[in-house]
Design a protein around this motif. Sequence first.
Motif, PDB file in Angstrom:
ATOM      1  N   ALA A   9       4.417  -4.489   8.471  1.00  0.00           N
ATOM      2  CA  ALA A   9       4.257  -3.063   8.154  1.00  0.00           C
ATOM      3  C   ALA A   9       5.066  -2.705   6.919  1.00  0.00           C
ATOM      4  O   ALA A   9       4.600  -1.953   6.054  1.00  0.00           O
ATOM      5  N   TYR A  10       6.279  -3.245   6.819  1.00  0.00           N
ATOM      6  CA  TYR A  10       7.111  -2.902   5.670  1.00  0.00           C
ATOM      7  C   TYR A  10       6.495  -3.432   4.376  1.00  0.00           C
ATOM      8  O   TYR A  10       6.482  -2.737   3.353  1.00  0.00           O
ATOM      9  N   VAL A  11       5.976  -4.654   4.427  1.00  0.00           N
ATOM     10  CA  VAL A  11       5.368  -5.222   3.216  1.00  0.00           C
ATOM     11  C   VAL A  11       4.156  -4.398   2.801  1.00  0.00           C
ATOM     12  O   VAL A  11       3.967  -4.087   1.616  1.00  0.00           O
ATOM     13  N   ARG A  18       8.094   4.824   3.877  1.00  0.00           N
ATOM     14  CA  ARG A  18       7.353   4.450   2.662  1.00  0.00           C
ATOM     15  C   ARG A  18       5.874   4.762   2.790  1.00  0.00           C
ATOM     16  O   ARG A  18       5.207   5.023   1.789  1.00  0.00           O
ATOM     17  N   PHE A  19       5.348   4.735   4.023  1.00  0.00           N
ATOM     18  CA  PHE A  19       3.943   5.117   4.197  1.00  0.00           C
ATOM     19  C   PHE A  19       3.735   6.588   3.875  1.00  0.00           C
ATOM     20  O   PHE A  19       2.665   6.995   3.437  1.00  0.00           O
ATOM     21  N   ARG A  20       4.777   7.407   4.111  1.00  0.00           N
ATOM     22  CA  ARG A  20       4.659   8.839   3.821  1.00  0.00           C
ATOM     23  C   ARG A  20       4.554   9.073   2.319  1.00  0.00           C
ATOM     24  O   ARG A  20       3.901  10.013   1.884  1.00  0.00           O
ATOM     25  N   GLN A  21       5.243   8.247   1.557  1.00  0.00           N
ATOM     26  CA  GLN A  21       5.206   8.416   0.101  1.00  0.00           C
ATOM     27  C   GLN A  21       3.826   8.022  -0.423  1.00  0.00           C
ATOM     28  O   GLN A  21       3.023   7.412   0.272  1.00  0.00           O
ATOM     29  N   ALA A  80       3.631  -1.236   3.480  1.00  0.00           N
ATOM     30  CA  ALA A  80       4.094   0.061   2.982  1.00  0.00           C
ATOM     31  C   ALA A  80       4.613  -0.067   1.556  1.00  0.00           C
ATOM     32  O   ALA A  80       4.434   0.834   0.736  1.00  0.00           O
ATOM     33  N   ALA A  81       5.241  -1.188   1.249  1.00  0.00           N
ATOM     34  CA  ALA A  81       5.853  -1.332  -0.067  1.00  0.00           C
ATOM     35  C   ALA A  81       4.836  -1.719  -1.133  1.00  0.00           C
ATOM     36  O   ALA A  81       5.020  -1.382  -2.306  1.00  0.00           O
ATOM     37  N   ARG A 133       1.144  -1.563  -0.912  1.00  0.00           N
ATOM     38  CA  ARG A 133      -0.283  -1.207  -0.819  1.00  0.00           C
ATOM     39  C   ARG A 133      -0.679  -0.466  -2.081  1.00  0.00           C
ATOM     40  O   ARG A 133       0.163   0.114  -2.781  1.00  0.00           O
ATOM     41  N   ALA A 158       9.413   1.372   6.944  1.00  0.00           N
ATOM     42  CA  ALA A 158       7.987   1.277   6.640  1.00  0.00           C
ATOM     43  C   ALA A 158       7.322   2.634   6.794  1.00  0.00           C
ATOM     44  O   ALA A 158       6.516   3.043   5.951  1.00  0.00           O
ATOM     45  N   ALA A 216       6.974  -5.418  12.348  1.00  0.00           N
ATOM     46  CA  ALA A 216       7.802  -4.597  11.460  1.00  0.00           C
ATOM     47  C   ALA A 216       7.793  -5.166  10.042  1.00  0.00           C
ATOM     48  O   ALA A 216       7.684  -4.419   9.061  1.00  0.00           O
TER      49      ALA A 216
END
Lengths: 333, 369
Positions: B39-41, A325-328, B43-44, B46, A322, B36
Amino acid sequence: VSPLVSQRVPQVVSSLVPPASAGPRRAFAAFAVIAAVVVGPSLVAPAVFDACASAQPSTVAVVVDFGAVGGSPDVVDVRCVAPAGSPRNNGAQALVDAGFRPRYDPGSGLLCAINGVPASGCGERTAEGRYRYWSYWRKSADQATEWRYAAIGPAQARVQGGDVEGWRFVEAAAGPQDPQPRRIPDQAALCGPPPSAVPLPPPPAPTPVTPTDAAPLVPRPGDPAAPEGSTLSSIPPGAPTDPPSGAGEEVQVDDGAEVAGKMTERAGGQLGNSGGVRGPDDTVEALAGDVGGDRDGGEGGSAFPWGVGIVTGLIVGLGVAAAVRFRQAPAGP
Amino acid sequence: MSRRGLHPLAWWGWAVAMGAAAVRTTNPLLLALILAVVAYVVAARRSDAPWARSFAVFFKFGLFVIAVRVLLEMLFGRRLPGTTLFEIPSVELPAWAAGVSIGGPVTLDQLVSALTQGLRLAVLLAVFGAANSLASPSRMLRSLPAVLYEAGVVVTVALSFAPQLVVSMRRTREARRLRGRSTRGVASVRGIAVPVLEGALDRSIALAASMDGRGYGRKADLQPGTRRMAASATAAGLLAVCGGVYGVLDATAPAGFGLPLLGIGSFALAVGLVARGRRTPRTRYRPDRWGWPEWSAVVSGVAAAVGVAITARVYPEALAQPVHPLGWPALPAVAVLGILAGLLPAFAAPRPRSEAVPLPVPAMEGSAP
């Protein structure tokens, strides 16, 4: 508070009652006196305590009545400990110092079990709308010899020498009318006279315990912890809920040899705290049979479970992914 | 055919279900796993919209909440015996205040308990932030069911306040930075907090006012009696639904009052809806579609909630971090698998298109209206 101070308080308070008209100045004076009365004892108490220390019992009696509810062992365990120092002089610490192993609810802080009784659950509500729980009773040193249903929890309840702390596992309505612990809350009778007053007997032998009607209740012979202060005493079959008078059967079952054991000193209590004293618990568990025998040991210091490691790795992996991917840049079209 | 991201109601449904899973447990493994996954969802999936930063803001707020919880526990916590780490000076209170403790020994049990309880609240905040950063508030308002029109202003402010807060915070910080003032430290908080809160509320109310002016939630062609009946039925229904949700979600709530109250609330809402009638039909410009990605998102969230609920029924001890005595947290497989199913929207949801348009609010700061 010592009797000296507590006797003085009512007089001061009664003289406070204003006759007819109370002006603001008088109210202020009354407030000042009340403040002095409330705060004063905590300042004066140590000096007064020293003056009559010989009359003040030094230990707290902890009475744990396992009841006979849902397969719990029908025994009453009485132990005496010296109360802990100032920030820790509470009922919860006294229970641990006496060698009992309580389990508390992680959320509410309610005491769920003592020595694995019951093995699981916490204050379960039965089908009849009653609660199966550990009721908490107290008798302060300066109160009459009768149990009082505790209004606050053991972590808040302050304890001093001469107090009696009572626990009984019951299935009841959860209130002051619940069955009380089956001992008279008399610290002197429960803990016996101070050791100086009694000639210490030769090394105590394991006391034979009177069996109840159901199972033979025999402590393990040669148990190393027996001298540490287990006063496991059984209740005669058909004993009334409220003991008739005195602690007669107590004296009969636990004769002189037990006095030394009862006077578990502070050191012994600390030993129990650090897990050194296993005997009393083992005995109770032997009596309890399979109730709570399997669970309570494994919770504390068990080996690292592998599933936890795998899931922890999963969490860290997801978190790192995560973060990457936040950095991207945010997702575009 | 290109889509404009997932339906906002689907994101909220997913987030509410993940929150329902989090609120039932203090097991740090499950809570960290929920965090986690969420957060991953985020990040993927947004977008680059200004409110997409909500997750980070609420995550940091959650860390602050944990710190406060631990501090309060050290100062005023329960003084149950345990492994003492250190002692802070204690205040001896008189006997009538025996229920209060200030200071004293700080035990490992106490700290673990405070950390896990704070973590639960932090995860709830993060889930709320995730919903705010994934779902567009304006599209969310558009697709609300007609029942909520009665409470139009309230719902508008409630739904748009958090994203507006994040947007407002960003603008205020940028303004401070341009003026050469610090945006870090305690002193800057004082300068930022008031304009941020005030600005966010102002914008939400302005949005509600502009929507009201355009006829949102208008009750035309209704008899006064019918209108009053519809309004009171809606209000009572919403209250009952709130109480029912509390009864269903909270483990300490009295048994057997959650679901009936939910039913009563839903019935009252239905009465309100029927009483309003279908007099004022509404059309929607380019309505958001509800297809299989939406279903999969909601179902994956519900899987997490159901996994935890099954564990609560079968093996309730596994949901709590054991303290007094301390122990390793249990690992209920059903709950873990259910929470992992919550990852599905990270793959199944369509990628959002650029939403870098400001919220439909007249610009408030500086410029004359």
